[in-house]
Design a protein around this motif. Sequence first.
Motif: not given
Length: 63
Positions: A36, A40, A44-45
């Motif tokens: 994660d 990030d 931009d997820p």
Amino acid sequence: MPPDGYTSVTISDETAAKLAEIMGEQDLDSIAEAIDYAADATRDPEALSEVELARLLHHKLAD
């Protein structure tokens, strides 16, 4: 982070080692948190699907 219906992802030993480095550097508790964090930091997820993001992360960490 795996695609719907899956509970895990398969990554190379090299990618796992780099994720372990990220865990140590960022004081994270799991590989999932490292993924994660790296995702990030990479993009931009919201801009990519989870599969596209996982593929991008794998290529970035493999370089």
